[in-house]
Write an enzyme that holds these catalytic residues in place. Structure first.
Site, mmCIF file in Angstrom:
data_model
loop_
_atom_site.group_PDB
_atom_site.id
_atom_site.type_symbol
_atom_site.label_atom_id
_atom_site.label_comp_id
_atom_site.label_asym_id
_atom_site.label_seq_id
_atom_site.Cartn_x
_atom_site.Cartn_y
_atom_site.Cartn_z
ATOM 1 N N TYR A 103 0.836 -1.204 0.000
ATOM 2 C CA TYR A 103 0.000 0.000 0.000
ATOM 3 C C TYR A 103 0.873 1.257 0.000
ATOM 4 C CZ TYR A 103 -3.957 -3.035 1.230
ATOM 5 O OH TYR A 103 -4.923 -4.005 1.229
ATOM 6 N N ASN A 148 -12.540 0.297 -5.644
ATOM 7 C CA ASN A 148 -12.239 -0.119 -7.017
ATOM 8 C C ASN A 148 -13.479 -0.729 -7.672
ATOM 9 O OD1 ASN A 148 -11.198 -1.151 -9.391
ATOM 10 N ND2 ASN A 148 -9.815 -2.603 -8.402
ATOM 11 N N CYS A 186 -6.655 -5.035 -7.661
ATOM 12 C CA CYS A 186 -6.454 -4.578 -6.280
ATOM 13 C C CYS A 186 -6.080 -5.733 -5.352
ATOM 14 C CB CYS A 186 -7.680 -3.836 -5.765
ATOM 15 S SG CYS A 186 -9.234 -4.696 -5.948
ATOM 16 N N HIS A 187 -6.301 -6.965 -5.789
ATOM 17 C CA HIS A 187 -5.868 -8.114 -4.982
ATOM 18 C C HIS A 187 -4.342 -8.201 -4.909
ATOM 19 C CE1 HIS A 187 -6.127 -9.619 -9.137
ATOM 20 N NE2 HIS A 187 -5.144 -10.456 -8.799
ATOM 21 N N GLU A 196 -2.387 -16.686 -9.402
ATOM 22 C CA GLU A 196 -1.257 -16.002 -10.028
ATOM 23 C C GLU A 196 0.095 -16.511 -9.524
ATOM 24 O OE1 GLU A 196 -1.613 -11.752 -10.105
ATOM 25 O OE2 GLU A 196 -3.703 -11.834 -10.747
#
Length: 188
Positions: free
Chosen positions: A122, A145, A153-154, A180
């Protein structure tokens, strides 16, 4: 390609299945304007009311059987590819009209500069947009978002290694990060 809608008269929407539950997709003539988690009856009505009020547009439901012939076809196809592990980068026109100011600046930086399989803190993201010390404001931008998964945003985590928050729920964030390769997949 990115754009912002002006004078949108119609928003097409549909609920599509995903590995993290039903998603409501919404698109204007300018592009994908929203991806919303937990698109079940109770949340669906509130989300549709918000879209109508914020966009000042008529909402048109696209039945799941006809999504492939609507402006939602490509977003639905690319999201399916992402969840199948065959798509790592979205290439969609986006309508940014549900976000503005600092939030839009942060979300665009995230979209353009944090690739599949990577994470950013962040505070690091706040620094990237010229707001050192703005980690909490970045967290608020992530929570607002309107295009999660596509605008990832993850991929924003705490600097100490914690997951941080997530509007779709922490289990959804874990699933996306595991997909991912950032986190190990659950054993069962």
């Amino acid at each position: 390609m990115n754009s912002t809608a002006t004078g949108t008269s119609c928003v097409e929407w549909a609920v599509v299945g995903s590995d993290v539950g039903p998603l409501l997709l919404a698109a204007t003539d300018a592009g994908l304007v929203g991806v919303f988690f937990h698109a079940r009856e109770r949340a669906l009505g509130k989300t549709l009311e918000m879209l109508s009020a914020r966009l000042g547009a008529e909402l048109v439901e696209i039945p799941e059987a006809t999504v492939a012939s609507s402006r939602l076809a490509e977003p639905a196809r690319q999201l399916a590819g992402y969840f199948a592990g065959t798509l790592r980068e979205f290439d969609l026109p986006l309508d940014w009209s549900l976000t503005s100011g600092f939030n839009r600046q942060v979300l665009r930086e995230l979209y353009e500069a944090v690739p599949y399989g990577a994470v950013v803190g962040y505070g690091d993201l706040a620094h990237r947009v010229g707001q050192p010390g703005g980690a909490q404001a970045v967290g608020a931008a992530m929570g607002a978002n309107p295009l999660p998964v596509v605008v990832p945003c993850h991929r924003v985590v705490e600097s100490g290694g914690g997951l941080g928050g997530f509007g779709g729920g922490l289990e959804t964030k874990r699933v996306l990060l595991a997909l991912e390769g950032v986190l190990p997949r659950p054993l069962f």
